[in-house]
Motif scaffolding. Structure first.
Motif, PDB file in Angstrom:
ATOM      1  N   TYR A  80       0.889  -1.407   0.272  1.00 22.85           N
ATOM      2  CA  TYR A  80      -0.111  -0.049  -0.016  1.00 22.85           C
ATOM      3  C   TYR A  80       0.903   1.345   0.012  1.00 22.85           C
ATOM      4  O   TYR A  80       0.229   2.296   0.207  1.00 22.85           O
ATOM      5  CB  TYR A  80      -0.668   0.030   1.209  1.00 22.85           C
ATOM      6  N   GLU A  81       2.295   1.179  -0.099  1.00 20.53           N
ATOM      7  CA  GLU A  81       3.237   2.404  -0.163  1.00 20.53           C
ATOM      8  C   GLU A  81       2.711   3.282   1.224  1.00 20.53           C
ATOM      9  O   GLU A  81       2.439   4.482   0.881  1.00 20.53           O
ATOM     10  CB  GLU A  81       3.049   2.860  -1.455  1.00 20.53           C
ATOM     11  N   MET A  82       2.908   2.603   2.334  1.00 20.96           N
ATOM     12  CA  MET A  82       2.786   3.481   3.660  1.00 20.96           C
ATOM     13  C   MET A  82       3.859   3.308   4.709  1.00 20.96           C
ATOM     14  O   MET A  82       4.451   2.279   4.339  1.00 20.96           O
ATOM     15  CB  MET A  82       1.339   3.077   4.245  1.00 20.96           C
ATOM     16  N   HIS A  83       3.952   4.042   5.603  1.00 20.17           N
ATOM     17  CA  HIS A  83       4.926   3.864   6.630  1.00 20.17           C
ATOM     18  C   HIS A  83       4.262   4.356   7.846  1.00 20.17           C
ATOM     19  O   HIS A  83       3.219   5.050   7.823  1.00 20.17           O
ATOM     20  CB  HIS A  83       6.255   4.422   6.441  1.00 20.17           C
ATOM     21  N   LEU A  84       4.873   3.946   9.039  1.00 21.96           N
ATOM     22  CA  LEU A  84       4.183   4.302  10.436  1.00 21.96           C
ATOM     23  C   LEU A  84       5.147   5.589  10.867  1.00 21.96           C
ATOM     24  O   LEU A  84       6.214   5.966  10.787  1.00 21.96           O
ATOM     25  CB  LEU A  84       4.644   3.056  11.438  1.00 21.96           C
ATOM     26  N   GLU A  85       4.325   6.111  11.677  1.00 25.43           N
ATOM     27  CA  GLU A  85       5.148   7.653  12.365  1.00 25.43           C
ATOM     28  C   GLU A  85       4.129   7.871  13.624  1.00 25.43           C
ATOM     29  O   GLU A  85       3.152   7.375  13.966  1.00 25.43           O
ATOM     30  CB  GLU A  85       5.031   8.725  11.585  1.00 25.43           C
ATOM     31  N   TYR A  86       5.044   8.726  14.452  1.00 27.63           N
ATOM     32  CA  TYR A  86       4.271   8.978  15.700  1.00 27.63           C
ATOM     33  C   TYR A  86       3.893  10.517  15.365  1.00 27.63           C
ATOM     34  O   TYR A  86       4.270  11.383  14.577  1.00 27.63           O
ATOM     35  CB  TYR A  86       5.385   9.366  16.835  1.00 27.63           C
ATOM     36  N   THR A  87       2.843  10.892  16.011  1.00 26.30           N
ATOM     37  CA  THR A  87       2.166  12.167  15.864  1.00 26.30           C
ATOM     38  C   THR A  87       2.950  13.110  17.082  1.00 26.30           C
ATOM     39  O   THR A  87       3.456  12.653  17.957  1.00 26.30           O
ATOM     40  CB  THR A  87       0.695  12.048  16.520  1.00 26.30           C
ATOM     41  N   GLU A  88       2.656  14.631  16.889  1.00 25.46           N
ATOM     42  CA  GLU A  88       3.270  15.158  17.630  1.00 25.46           C
ATOM     43  C   GLU A  88       2.633  15.014  19.163  1.00 25.46           C
ATOM     44  O   GLU A  88       1.653  14.579  19.248  1.00 25.46           O
ATOM     45  CB  GLU A  88       3.054  16.658  17.426  1.00 25.46           C
ATOM     46  N   CYS A  89       3.480  15.026  20.286  1.00 28.27           N
ATOM     47  CA  CYS A  89       2.916  14.998  21.467  1.00 28.27           C
ATOM     48  C   CYS A  89       1.935  16.193  22.108  1.00 28.27           C
ATOM     49  O   CYS A  89       2.197  17.103  21.742  1.00 28.27           O
ATOM     50  CB  CYS A  89       4.166  14.976  22.593  1.00 28.27           C
ATOM     51  N   ASP A  90       0.896  15.665  22.707  1.00 29.01           N
ATOM     52  CA  ASP A  90      -0.065  16.342  23.040  1.00 29.01           C
ATOM     53  C   ASP A  90       0.409  17.106  24.426  1.00 29.01           C
ATOM     54  O   ASP A  90       1.305  16.782  24.848  1.00 29.01           O
ATOM     55  CB  ASP A  90      -1.517  15.907  23.078  1.00 29.01           C
TER      56      ASP A  90
ATOM     57  N   TRP B 177       0.478   9.340  19.484  1.00 32.51           N
ATOM     58  CA  TRP B 177      -0.366   8.354  18.507  1.00 32.51           C
ATOM     59  C   TRP B 177       0.718   7.520  17.482  1.00 32.51           C
ATOM     60  O   TRP B 177       1.261   8.434  17.075  1.00 32.51           O
ATOM     61  CB  TRP B 177      -1.662   8.331  17.983  1.00 32.51           C
ATOM     62  N   ARG B 178       0.592   6.283  17.077  1.00 35.93           N
ATOM     63  CA  ARG B 178       1.101   5.900  15.873  1.00 35.93           C
ATOM     64  C   ARG B 178       0.179   5.591  14.819  1.00 35.93           C
ATOM     65  O   ARG B 178      -0.746   5.013  14.900  1.00 35.93           O
ATOM     66  CB  ARG B 178       1.832   4.410  16.428  1.00 35.93           C
ATOM     67  N   VAL B 179       0.625   6.263  13.746  1.00 35.42           N
ATOM     68  CA  VAL B 179      -0.501   6.214  12.758  1.00 35.42           C
ATOM     69  C   VAL B 179       0.482   5.821  11.429  1.00 35.42           C
ATOM     70  O   VAL B 179       1.515   5.992  11.352  1.00 35.42           O
ATOM     71  CB  VAL B 179      -0.890   7.491  12.627  1.00 35.42           C
ATOM     72  N   ALA B 180      -0.360   5.204  10.457  1.00 39.03           N
ATOM     73  CA  ALA B 180       0.179   5.149   9.012  1.00 39.03           C
ATOM     74  C   ALA B 180       0.023   6.298   8.194  1.00 39.03           C
ATOM     75  O   ALA B 180      -1.379   6.852   8.033  1.00 39.03           O
ATOM     76  CB  ALA B 180      -0.650   3.818   8.598  1.00 39.03           C
ATOM     77  N   ILE B 181       0.917   6.406   7.480  1.00 38.40           N
ATOM     78  CA  ILE B 181       1.070   7.655   6.533  1.00 38.40           C
ATOM     79  C   ILE B 181       1.185   7.217   4.942  1.00 38.40           C
ATOM     80  O   ILE B 181       2.335   6.114   4.773  1.00 38.40           O
ATOM     81  CB  ILE B 181       2.158   8.735   6.894  1.00 38.40           C
ATOM     82  N   PRO B 182       0.445   7.447   4.014  1.00 35.19           N
ATOM     83  CA  PRO B 182       0.596   7.014   2.813  1.00 35.19           C
ATOM     84  C   PRO B 182       1.874   7.387   2.100  1.00 35.19           C
ATOM     85  O   PRO B 182       2.032   8.740   2.309  1.00 35.19           O
ATOM     86  CB  PRO B 182      -0.790   7.106   2.320  1.00 35.19           C
TER      87      PRO B 182
ATOM     88  N   GLU C 258      -5.850   1.421  12.176  1.00 36.24           N
ATOM     89  CA  GLU C 258      -6.459   2.327  12.705  1.00 36.24           C
ATOM     90  C   GLU C 258      -5.221   2.721  13.483  1.00 36.24           C
ATOM     91  O   GLU C 258      -4.412   2.107  13.945  1.00 36.24           O
ATOM     92  CB  GLU C 258      -7.549   1.651  13.637  1.00 36.24           C
ATOM     93  N   PRO C 259      -5.280   3.823  13.801  1.00 31.53           N
ATOM     94  CA  PRO C 259      -3.969   4.598  14.929  1.00 31.53           C
ATOM     95  C   PRO C 259      -3.883   3.936  16.206  1.00 31.53           C
ATOM     96  O   PRO C 259      -5.136   3.516  16.908  1.00 31.53           O
ATOM     97  CB  PRO C 259      -4.681   5.989  15.288  1.00 31.53           C
ATOM     98  N   VAL C 260      -2.741   3.672  16.698  1.00 29.02           N
ATOM     99  CA  VAL C 260      -2.588   2.985  17.932  1.00 29.02           C
ATOM    100  C   VAL C 260      -1.844   4.022  18.828  1.00 29.02           C
ATOM    101  O   VAL C 260      -0.972   4.506  18.348  1.00 29.02           O
ATOM    102  CB  VAL C 260      -1.621   1.906  17.601  1.00 29.02           C
ATOM    103  N   ARG C 261      -2.256   3.899  20.471  1.00 29.57           N
ATOM    104  CA  ARG C 261      -1.567   4.734  21.152  1.00 29.57           C
ATOM    105  C   ARG C 261      -0.089   4.521  21.203  1.00 29.57           C
ATOM    106  O   ARG C 261       0.365   3.259  21.577  1.00 29.57           O
ATOM    107  CB  ARG C 261      -2.084   4.680  22.693  1.00 29.57           C
ATOM    108  N   GLY C 262       0.740   5.471  21.278  1.00 32.51           N
ATOM    109  CA  GLY C 262       2.317   5.208  21.138  1.00 32.51           C
ATOM    110  C   GLY C 262       2.883   5.244  22.472  1.00 32.51           C
ATOM    111  O   GLY C 262       1.991   5.502  23.512  1.00 32.51           O
ATOM    112  N   THR C 263       4.200   5.368  22.528  1.00 31.65           N
ATOM    113  CA  THR C 263       4.963   5.325  23.665  1.00 31.65           C
ATOM    114  C   THR C 263       4.945   6.596  24.237  1.00 31.65           C
ATOM    115  O   THR C 263       4.534   7.631  23.524  1.00 31.65           O
ATOM    116  CB  THR C 263       6.210   4.681  23.477  1.00 31.65           C
ATOM    117  N   GLU C 264       5.374   7.017  25.580  1.00 32.80           N
ATOM    118  CA  GLU C 264       5.533   8.091  26.343  1.00 32.80           C
ATOM    119  C   GLU C 264       6.534   8.953  25.419  1.00 32.80           C
ATOM    120  O   GLU C 264       7.297   8.474  24.761  1.00 32.80           O
ATOM    121  CB  GLU C 264       5.883   8.128  27.557  1.00 32.80           C
TER     122      GLU C 264
END
Length: 1018
Positions: free
Chosen positions: A34-44, A50-55, A66-72
């Motif tokens: 699907y030509e996607m990769h995983l990234e973390y969002t900015e910290c709130d 959150w860990r999200v998939a980015i095309p 679906e987004p997954v809660r990431g590490t601290e």
């Protein structure tokens, strides 16, 4: 604008380290599909993300997980581990790779790493042309194992931005050997605001040649923009040594989502490595290697940390060198030849040179002065209190003398115990275990090294200095001196450096010599009692190369001597002062300004100074020059601001104290070839001793000093002398926040004297360099001298300050340099300054003013005193006050003239009448005399008298008498004064005539009538 441009440049770096991913093989296949990769969002605000998939392709947003809660946000792995994004767990790095955990490292500089940029700052516009484009080629250059800065005066910044999730740090290794280059490291935030930094962390310290120093600075969380900024202070053609940078490591990134492969030439053998090790010699490795591959050592070789093997070349003369063996038990030595290690050449091939045979065994040279040979193969230092010339046994110093401590090395059979030699290269470690210099009997010479750009180091350490006992109270600023004799033989751009490290703070280059130099001597005076290391460094070329081209270029040192070394040996004894106690043989110190004469302390005569290294005796006191005097310690001569000059019967006295004890001249501005604006500042001490010397400060290499320290001249790089020069770069010209003062030079540390003559002690003033002026008041020349030799000034520098009387200038006056020599010197050795001031005029005397008399009015007149123009004097005599004195008017003089005229007229009339009457009497007398006949017949008695009232006309028939005019009377008076006959004269003449005529004669005068009485004698 600067922040926006920088943000664009660094965006790739932010994304690279903030949103790096790594995933399992299953997810990799899914993302690849699907030509996607995983990234973390900015910290709130709660510190979550959150860990999200980015095309990879914009718009392809269907079928995403679906987004997954990431590490601290502050989560990080240990060194040797990375964060595997699919499981969000720390995993060990595989063999052949490494990781810093929460940090990143840059240690491979084959090219500029991603995120780094080099920016040359635009210079000021030179008024002679726009030089903005000349810095485009200036940048930091990757050199494999390190980064190299620019070598010119352009300001070049190496920039890297990093975003930290927590507090961290940055550390790096650097070489900063040349103080002609400015080097600072500072940090800005994303608003281009500079972070708070002390001067100690911002301005980096100088390093020894080849020494890598480590610098560490703490970083705050958030965006940190790192700047390494360099810029040369290059005023001549000499090329500066660049700053070298390597092993940049940043701690504090939130996580590392991948491991870094080992660079070629290194390996990591076990999983979970935090570093990679270099491959041993004669092995190599490629990218990401877990082990090193051996080379075929028969035909190939590889240096430590090599990425490939190289073929061995045939041996040549460049692959071996000669040395002298140490003395054996028979006192013999010989020349032998050795291959340069590690040996990389082949002997048994076509065209290969063989190792030459060893030379004949020869007697060893004698021991150096202060050492002795006790029938062994080694030389030992003489015991304390004894001395030797190196050829004889040690002897005890006689009573009343003490040993002269120091070192004098002139025989080089073995390396002295307090000296060491080494070799290093900034780009590799090939010569780390080699000797940089080799002894060769009559001299010590540079070794072969492993590369032509190696630094070959020779070092001697002196723990301190000890003056002779009788001069233990320093009479001057000299504690010791080092003198060496050397030569260089080069075909390339070789350079020999002489450096000094005081108290192990930083190494500074004292002097350097480029290319071939004939055998010569150099002396450096030590002006403080401190631990010091003197270093000689020889480099054949500064251009790196794997091929040896200049191995035969060599530097030789024949002799090295150090005086007053505290741990030195003695080659002789010198006279000292003895204690006043009877039969005491203990040497005692003399007070300052005293010399030793017959074991007694004797003060130098007035206006003489004591030469520190002179032989004890009266000759150690040298007279001060003209118009100079010595201080109370007889340590130096100086001017007291007073000068006297006599020409004919006129004496001119000068008082230069209104000019001030120290004058300053800011000369310029000047511009370098790159457009950098700079000034030359000269500080000149005109009058006064130690307390009024000029001060120059170098704040480039000592910017960590406080302002108060710099004002007091307490900085480590403060120079105090009679005349000094600094190069000033204004803050606006280089982007620095303070003006930079560098390259402080001692132009003169002694005052020779003052004179109106154009030559003094070999120093020549050049009045033709300045505009001509009136000779009514002569220029006064102050002569200065420096004994510190340079490569271009073998006898040291000198300076002439010409003081010129100029009533149009202020008292402080104005300093200038010749227009033909805007740098202050035309030959680089003698500096010329013109100080025009009204304070340079002589002291006023009564010769400098005159009196003007006013008109006489009412019996009084005014007397006014004014200066003779132009006024060429100052101070001294003052103008007398205006005076009013009595006087006589014109009426008095007219009356006096009329009275004198009337008196003169009356006198002339009286004189005329008197002499007219006299003339008549002479006439009558003449007639009387002529009337006598030959028989002496005399007239009658009555005829001999001229009676009153007798008519003059009765005789006019016989004698014609013309009455002269008044003018004629006056002429007659003048012409007949000598003929005027008095009564006594007539009487005398008549008696003489009577005797001649045999008659008696008598004459009387009655009422102005002459009565003659003559009687004929029988």
């Amino acid at each position: 604008m600067c922040c926006l441009a920088l943000a664009l440049v660094q965006q790739e770096s932010f994304l690279r380290w903030q949103y790096i991913y790594n995933m399992s093989s299953e997810l990799m296949f899914w993302f690849k599909s699907y030509e996607m990769h995983l990234e973390y969002t900015e910290c709130d605000s709660t510190g979550s993300r959150w860990r999200v998939a980015i095309p990879q392709n914009p718009g392809a947003c269907t079928g995403l997980p679906e987004p997954v809660r990431g590490t601290e946000c502050t989560f990080s792995c240990k060194a040797g581990e990375f964060l595997e994004m699919s499981a969000q767990e720390c995993t060990q790095c595989a063999a052949g790779s490494y990781s810093l955990g929460s940090g990143i490292r840059f240690d491979q500089w084959d090219s500029m790493p991603a995120g780094f940029s080099s920016l040359a700052t635009a210079q000021e516009i030179n008024p002679h042309g726009d030089d903005r484009l000349t810095c485009n080629s200036s940048s930091w250059i990757p050199q494999g194992n390190y980064l190299e800065s620019n070598r010119d005066e352009c300001t070049v910044s190496l920039i890297y931005a990093v975003h930290l999730k927590k507090q961290g740090s940055v550390s790096f290794e650097y070489q900063y050997p040349d103080n002609n280059l400015l080097f600072e490291f500072f940090i800005q935030n994303d608003q281009c605001q500079e972070m708070d930094q002390s001067a100690e962390t911002k301005w980096l310290k100088l390093t020894n040649h080849g020494e890598w120093a480590t610098h560490t600075v703490n970083l705050k969380s958030g965006t940190n923009i790192l700047y390494w900024r360099t810029g040369g202070v290059l005023m001549g053609a000499k090329v500066v040594k660049p700053v070298l940078l390597k092993n940049v490591q940043i701690e504090g990134v939130a996580y590392t989502s991948e491991c870094f492969p080992c660079k070629p030439g290194t390996f990591s053998q076990v999983p979970g490595s935090s570093t990679c090790q270099p491959c041993p010699r004669d092995t190599y490795s490629g990218h990401g290697a877990s082990s090193c591959t051996p080379c075929n050592t028969t035909t190939q070789y590889a240096a430590e940390g090599s990425a490939a093997c190289k073929d061995r070349p045939p041996c040549s003369k460049k692959d071996y060198f000669q040395i002298h063996t140490a003395c054996d038990h028979e006192g013999k030595t010989q020349v032998i030849y050795k291959w340069i290690e590690p040996k990389i050449c082949l002997e048994g091939v076509t065209g290969a040179d063989k190792l030459p045979p060893s030379g004949e065994r020869e007697p060893c040279p004698p021991c150096n002065p202060g050492f002795y040979n006790n029938d062994t193969a080694t030389c030992s230092p003489c015991p304390a209190g004894t001395y030797s010339d190196g050829t004889k046994p040690c002897k005890q110093c006689l009573a009343g003398t003490e040993p002269t401590l120091g070192y004098e090395y002139k025989w080089w059979n073995v390396l002295p115990a307090n000296m060491k030699t080494s070799c290093f290269n900034v780009g590799n470690s090939k010569c780390d275990n080699m000797n940089g210099w080799e002894v060769a009997g009559d001299y010590i010479q540079s070794g072969a090294g492993s590369s032509d750009n190696d630094y070959l180091i020779l070092n001697i350490h002196i723990p301190g200095f000890k003056l002779p006992t009788s001069v233990s109270s320093p009479s001057g600023t000299e504690f010791g001196r080092v003198t060496f004799e050397f030569e260089t033989l080069c075909t390339a751009d070789c350079e020999l450096y002489f450096m000094m490290d005081v108290n192990r703070k930083s190494t500074t280059v004292v002097e350097s010599w480029q290319k071939t130099k004939a055998r010569q001597s150099y002396t450096h005076v030590m002006t403080k009692n401190a631990s010091v290391s003197y270093t000689w460094a020889f480099q054949r070329t500064n251009q790196p190369s794997d091929v040896r081209r200049y191995v035969n270029d060599v530097a030789r040192i024949y002799t090295i001597s150090v005086s007053n070394a505290v741990d030195g040996v003695s080659s002789g004894c010198r006279v000292c002062a003895l204690s006043a106690q009877p039969s005491s043989s203990m040497c005692v110190p003399c007070p300052r300004g005293h010399y030793v004469d017959t074991n007694q302390c004797t003060e130098c005569p007035k206006n003489t100074y004591l030469v520190p290294d002179a032989t004890p005796g009266p000759d150690a006191c040298k007279p001060c020059g003209p118009a100079s005097k010595s201080d109370k310690d007889h340590s130096l001569c100086y001017s007291d601001c007073h000068f006297t000059h006599t020409e004919g019967n006129v004496t001119l006295s000068y008082d230069f104290s209104p000019l001030g004890s120290v004058g300053s001249l800011m000369n310029g501005p000047s511009f370098t070839s790159k457009g950098t604006k700079y000034f030359h500042q000269f500080n000149i001490s005109l009058c006064g001793g130690q307390d009024h010397l000029a001060v120059c400060t170098d704040n480039v290499t000592d910017l960590s000093n406080t302002d108060s320290q710099r004002e007091k001249g307490e900085g480590a790089n403060t120079l105090k002398t009679f005349i000094c020069q600094s190069t000033i770069i204004p803050a606006s010209g280089r982007g620095f926040h303070t003006s930079l003062s560098s390259q402080s030079i001692n132009l003169a540390e002694s005052f020779v004297g003052a004179s109106v003559e154009n030559t003094l002690n070999g120093i020549r003033a050049r009045p033709e360099l300045y505009p001509q002026t009136s000779k009514k008041v002569p220029d006064v020349n102050f002569y200065y001298k420096s004994s510190e030799m340079t490569s271009s000034c073998e006898t040291g520098r000198s300076a002439v300050v010409t003081l010129r009387c100029n009533p149009e200038k202020s008292t402080k006056g104005e300093l200038s340099v010749p227009s033909q020599c805007p740098a202050g010197t035309c030959d680089g050795c003698t500096f010329h300054f013109l100080w025009e001031s009204s304070g340079a005029c002589p002291t006023c005397t009564e010769r400098d003013f005159h009196r003007i008399e006013g008109a006489c009015k009412g019996g009084h007149q005014d007397l006014l005193y004014v200066w003779t123009e132009p006024k060429l004097c100052i101070g001294g005599a003052t103008l007398p006050e205006k005076k009013r004195v009595p006087c006589e008017g014109m009426e008095f003089w007219i009356r006096l003239g009329a009275g004198l005229g009337a008196f003169t007229a009356i006198l002339l009339v009286s004189l005329t009448c008197y002499f007219w009457k006299k003339n008549k009497l002479e006439y009558k007398y003449s007639r009387l005399v002529m009337s006598a006949n030959k028989e002496c017949e005399l007239p009658g008695a009555d005829s001999c008298a001229v009676m009153e009232g007798e008519n003059e006309g009765d005789m006019e028939d016989e004698v014609v008498y013309t009455k002269p005019s008044l003018l004629g009377k006056l002429k007659a008076i003048a012409s007949k004064v000598s003929l005027t006959v008095s009564y006594k004269t007539i009487l005398s003449n008549c008696r003489a005539l009577a005797c001649l005529c045999n008659i008696s004669f008598d004459m009387t005068v009655v009422s102005n009538n002459i009565i003659y009485k003559c009687t004929k004698l029988s």
